[in-house]
Scaffold this active site. Structure first.
Site, short mmCIF file in Angstrom:
data_model
loop_
_atom_site.label_atom_id
_atom_site.label_comp_id
_atom_site.label_asym_id
_atom_site.label_seq_id
_atom_site.Cartn_x
_atom_site.Cartn_y
_atom_site.Cartn_z
N THR A 9 0.82 -1.21 0.00
CA THR A 9 0.00 0.00 0.00
C THR A 9 0.86 1.27 0.00
O THR A 9 0.32 2.37 -0.05
CB THR A 9 -0.91 0.02 1.26
OG1 THR A 9 -0.06 -0.18 2.40
CG2 THR A 9 -1.95 -1.07 1.20
N GLY A 10 2.18 1.11 0.10
CA GLY A 10 3.07 2.27 0.19
C GLY A 10 3.49 2.82 -1.16
O GLY A 10 3.06 2.32 -2.22
N VAL A 12 6.47 2.81 -2.69
CA VAL A 12 7.25 1.87 -3.52
C VAL A 12 6.43 0.63 -3.85
O VAL A 12 6.41 0.16 -4.99
CB VAL A 12 8.56 1.46 -2.81
CG1 VAL A 12 9.31 0.41 -3.63
CG2 VAL A 12 9.46 2.67 -2.58
N ARG A 97 21.36 -4.55 3.04
CA ARG A 97 22.22 -4.18 1.90
C ARG A 97 23.70 -4.42 2.12
O ARG A 97 24.40 -4.85 1.21
CB ARG A 97 22.01 -2.69 1.54
CG ARG A 97 20.66 -2.39 0.96
CD ARG A 97 20.53 -0.91 0.69
NE ARG A 97 19.17 -0.55 0.36
CZ ARG A 97 18.66 0.65 0.59
NH1 ARG A 97 19.40 1.61 1.13
NH2 ARG A 97 17.42 0.90 0.26
N CYS A 126 17.97 4.56 -3.48
CA CYS A 126 17.56 5.13 -4.77
C CYS A 126 18.62 6.06 -5.40
O CYS A 126 18.85 6.04 -6.61
CB CYS A 126 16.23 5.86 -4.62
SG CYS A 126 16.04 6.74 -3.07
N SER A 156 9.09 12.11 -2.27
CA SER A 156 8.49 10.77 -2.33
C SER A 156 9.51 9.71 -1.92
O SER A 156 9.13 8.58 -1.60
CB SER A 156 7.93 10.46 -3.72
OG SER A 156 8.96 10.48 -4.68
N LYS A 212 25.12 5.61 3.30
CA LYS A 212 24.62 4.57 2.39
C LYS A 212 25.17 4.81 0.99
O LYS A 212 25.63 3.88 0.33
CB LYS A 212 23.09 4.59 2.34
CG LYS A 212 22.42 3.97 3.53
CD LYS A 212 20.93 3.87 3.25
CE LYS A 212 20.13 4.54 4.30
NZ LYS A 212 18.71 4.68 3.96
N ARG A 234 17.50 17.45 0.75
CA ARG A 234 16.09 17.22 0.39
C ARG A 234 15.55 18.50 -0.23
O ARG A 234 15.78 19.61 0.30
CB ARG A 234 15.30 16.88 1.66
CG ARG A 234 13.89 16.44 1.41
CD ARG A 234 13.76 15.07 0.81
NE ARG A 234 14.22 14.02 1.70
CZ ARG A 234 14.35 12.75 1.33
NH1 ARG A 234 14.10 12.36 0.10
NH2 ARG A 234 14.77 11.85 2.20
N HIS A 241 14.93 12.18 -8.16
CA HIS A 241 16.14 12.67 -7.48
C HIS A 241 17.12 13.20 -8.54
O HIS A 241 17.24 12.61 -9.63
CB HIS A 241 16.83 11.54 -6.73
CG HIS A 241 16.10 11.02 -5.53
ND1 HIS A 241 15.06 11.67 -4.94
CD2 HIS A 241 16.30 9.89 -4.79
CE1 HIS A 241 14.64 10.98 -3.89
NE2 HIS A 241 15.37 9.88 -3.78
N ASN A 314 12.93 8.09 -8.40
CA ASN A 314 13.32 7.35 -7.20
C ASN A 314 12.39 6.18 -6.90
O ASN A 314 12.78 5.19 -6.31
CB ASN A 314 13.40 8.28 -5.99
CG ASN A 314 12.18 9.16 -5.85
OD1 ASN A 314 11.95 10.03 -6.71
ND2 ASN A 314 11.40 8.95 -4.81
N1 LIG Z 1 10.31 5.98 -1.57
C1 LIG Z 1 11.42 5.73 -2.22
O1 LIG Z 1 11.81 6.44 -3.18
C2 LIG Z 1 12.28 4.57 -1.82
C3 LIG Z 1 13.33 4.23 -2.65
C4 LIG Z 1 14.13 3.14 -2.31
C5 LIG Z 1 13.83 2.41 -1.19
N2 LIG Z 1 12.79 2.76 -0.38
C6 LIG Z 1 12.51 1.94 0.79
O2 LIG Z 1 11.29 1.21 0.61
C7 LIG Z 1 10.65 1.06 1.88
C8 LIG Z 1 9.22 1.60 1.79
O3 LIG Z 1 9.26 2.97 1.44
P1 LIG Z 1 7.96 3.77 0.95
O4 LIG Z 1 8.49 5.06 0.49
O5 LIG Z 1 7.14 2.93 0.02
O6 LIG Z 1 7.17 3.95 2.36
P2 LIG Z 1 5.62 4.19 2.61
O7 LIG Z 1 4.96 4.88 1.48
O8 LIG Z 1 5.55 4.80 3.97
O9 LIG Z 1 4.99 2.70 2.69
C9 LIG Z 1 5.29 1.80 3.73
C10 LIG Z 1 4.61 0.46 3.49
O10 LIG Z 1 5.00 -0.44 4.53
C11 LIG Z 1 3.83 -0.94 5.19
N3 LIG Z 1 4.10 -1.17 6.61
C12 LIG Z 1 4.44 -0.26 7.54
N4 LIG Z 1 4.57 -0.87 8.75
C13 LIG Z 1 4.30 -2.17 8.55
C14 LIG Z 1 4.24 -3.31 9.40
N5 LIG Z 1 4.52 -3.22 10.70
N6 LIG Z 1 3.93 -4.50 8.87
C15 LIG Z 1 3.64 -4.63 7.55
N7 LIG Z 1 3.67 -3.59 6.68
C16 LIG Z 1 4.00 -2.38 7.18
C17 LIG Z 1 2.78 0.15 5.00
O11 LIG Z 1 1.51 -0.41 5.19
P3 LIG Z 1 0.26 0.52 5.68
O12 LIG Z 1 -0.24 1.23 4.45
O13 LIG Z 1 -0.71 -0.50 6.18
O14 LIG Z 1 0.77 1.43 6.73
C18 LIG Z 1 3.08 0.54 3.55
O15 LIG Z 1 2.54 -0.44 2.67
C19 LIG Z 1 11.53 1.77 2.90
O16 LIG Z 1 12.38 0.80 3.49
C20 LIG Z 1 12.31 2.74 2.07
O17 LIG Z 1 13.55 3.07 2.65
C21 LIG Z 1 11.99 3.82 -0.68
#
Ligand SMILES: NC(=O)c1ccc[n+]([C@@H]2O[C@H](COP(=O)([O-])OP(=O)(O)OC[C@H]3O[C@@H](n4cnc5c(N)ncnc54)[C@H](OP(=O)(O)O)[C@@H]3O)[C@@H](O)[C@H]2O)c1
Length: 342
Positions: A9-10, A12, A97, A126, A156, A212, A234, A241, A314
């Site tokens: 649902t997030g 990514v 990683r 990213c 994002s 990182k 940021r 990015h 990203n």
């Molecule tokens: N955004 C980027 O550009 C990017 C790039 C590279 C890597 N990442 C990495 O990818 C990961 C997610 O990032 P995001 O930006 O997608 O974050 P986000 O939009 O905040 O989404 C987080 C996701 O994790 C779920 N979640 C949170 N707590 C949980 C739990 N206890 N058990 C199961 N699911 C849980 C959330 O579910 P709910 O909706 O139910 O809360 C949601 O689906 C992070 O580790 C981040 O560092 C992000």
């Protein structure tokens, strides 16, 4: 093939679901997982309606592949459980990683690192991802002694809450309303640049994001002797990015030769006609899988240094697209399930 998408649902996770569909990923069944808050919610996925499952020992059985993007603590807890239940995990968080047994892979740069994985494979940060897409071909062509990178990172990259914070602050400022206290970033992000991405830990004067970028770049290139220095900021951009990179090659490499090398590299597009205002822009990279590179020019202070500007989405190549590419490679190379069962 049964595929789990954890964090579906997030920002990514939902992009991963979209990319899987766009690329016709050969899944027989896809099960989205998220937190207890979202369990039972439905997600439209093409013609199918997927129901979000909670993470429990009984719900994680029988998967061939698990794509994780739910943050480090969820990956720390649940990636080994999925692996032990038979899935190969591709993890987007920073949790695994730098682990010695975990390959850190960019599909176009070091795909062979997947061979011999032990059930968990990591997707890089990213900013590192888009930068090594450019450094990989330059390393092959001319060697690299040193890289100095400065980043301009979109909100994002922090997730959906950060996108909402930028939106809310921008709206409030434009409507001359009182601003709420920032809750995602340490300072107001709207109309600002914050020279802090993530946190300062244990007295370190580099942020965790900068560390990182430095360590992951060396691991992906397989070269600890490539010196890397990073400053991460940021900026109030939704997606995409930008990185200013100063690359000191081992052998001489002209800007013209660099352009030719980069134009022939997979996943990269050279956008470089500055006199006509043509160079990579975040708004043009957003929504694309290609990494864009331009402003390639000689550093006047050093005859083996080039300056360049690198931009990538990203959420796509910086996270979701690479994760799906790794899943495709694992499947095509017969590296699912059996690889770590021995
Ligand atoms: N955004 C980027 O550009 C990017 C790039 C590279 C890597 N990442 C990495 O990818 C990961 C997610 O990032 P995001 O930006 O997608 O974050 P986000 O939009 O905040 O989404 C987080 C996701 O994790 C779920 N979640 C949170 N707590 C949980 C739990 N206890 N058990 C199961 N699911 C849980 C959330 O579910 P709910 O909706 O139910 O809360 C949601 O689906 C992070 O580790 C981040 O560092 C992000």
């Amino acid at each position: 093939m049964r595929v789990a998408v954890v964090g579906a649902t997030g920002a990514v996770g939902s992009t991963m679901l979209g990319v899987m569909r766009e690329r016709g990923f050969p899944a027989d069944e896809v099960v989205p997982f998220a937190s207890e808050r979202s369990a039972g919610r439905t997600i439209d996925w093409g013609d199918a309606e997927l129901t979000v499952a909670p993470l429990r020992d009984d719900t994680i059985q029988g998967f061939d592949l698990a794509l994780f993007s739910a943050g480090s603590s969820v990956s720390a807890d649940w990636a080994p459980r999925f692996r032990d239940a038979g899935a190969v995990v591709v993890d987007n968080s920073s949790q695994w990683r730098m682990h010695e047994e975990v390959p850190l892979v960019v599909a176009e740069v070091n795909p062979d690192a997947l061979t011999g994985h032990r059930g968990i494979v990591a997707n890089p940060n990213c900013t590192t991802m888009q930068t090594v897409m450019v450094l990989g071909p330059i390393l092959k062509a001319a060697g690299i002694d040193r890289v100095v990178m400065s980043t301009y990172q979109a909100v994002s990259g922090t997730g959906q809450k950060a996108v909402d914070e930028l939106h809310g602050q921008t709206e409030a400022i434009l409507e001359a309303k009182e601003l709420a206290q920032p809750s995602v970033y340490p300072h107001q992000i709207a109309f600002n640049v914050i020279p802090q991405v993530e946190t300062f830990k244990d007295g370190d004067d580099y942020t965790t994001e900068e560390r990182k970028c430095m360590r992951e770049t060396q691991k992906i290139l397989g070269r600890d002797d490539v010196a890397v220095s990073a400053t991460c900021a940021r900026v109030p951009v939704y997606t995409g990015h930008s990185v200013s990179a100063n690359v000191q090659t081992r052998d001489p490499l002209s800007p013209e030769d660099a352009r030719e090398v980069l134009a022939g590299a997979p996943g990269l597009v050279v956008v470089d006609d500055p006199a006509d205002g043509i160079y990579p822009l975040a708004i043009e990279a957003a929504g694309r899988d290609d990494v864009l590179v331009g402003r390639i020019r000689r550093d006047p202070s050093h005859d083996r240094c080039l300056n360049m500007w690198i931009v990538g989405d990203n959420l796509r190549k910086g996270a979701a697209t690479n994760a799906v590419q790794l899943a495709e490679l694992l499947s095509a190379r017969g590296l699912l399930r059996s690889a770590h069962a021995a």
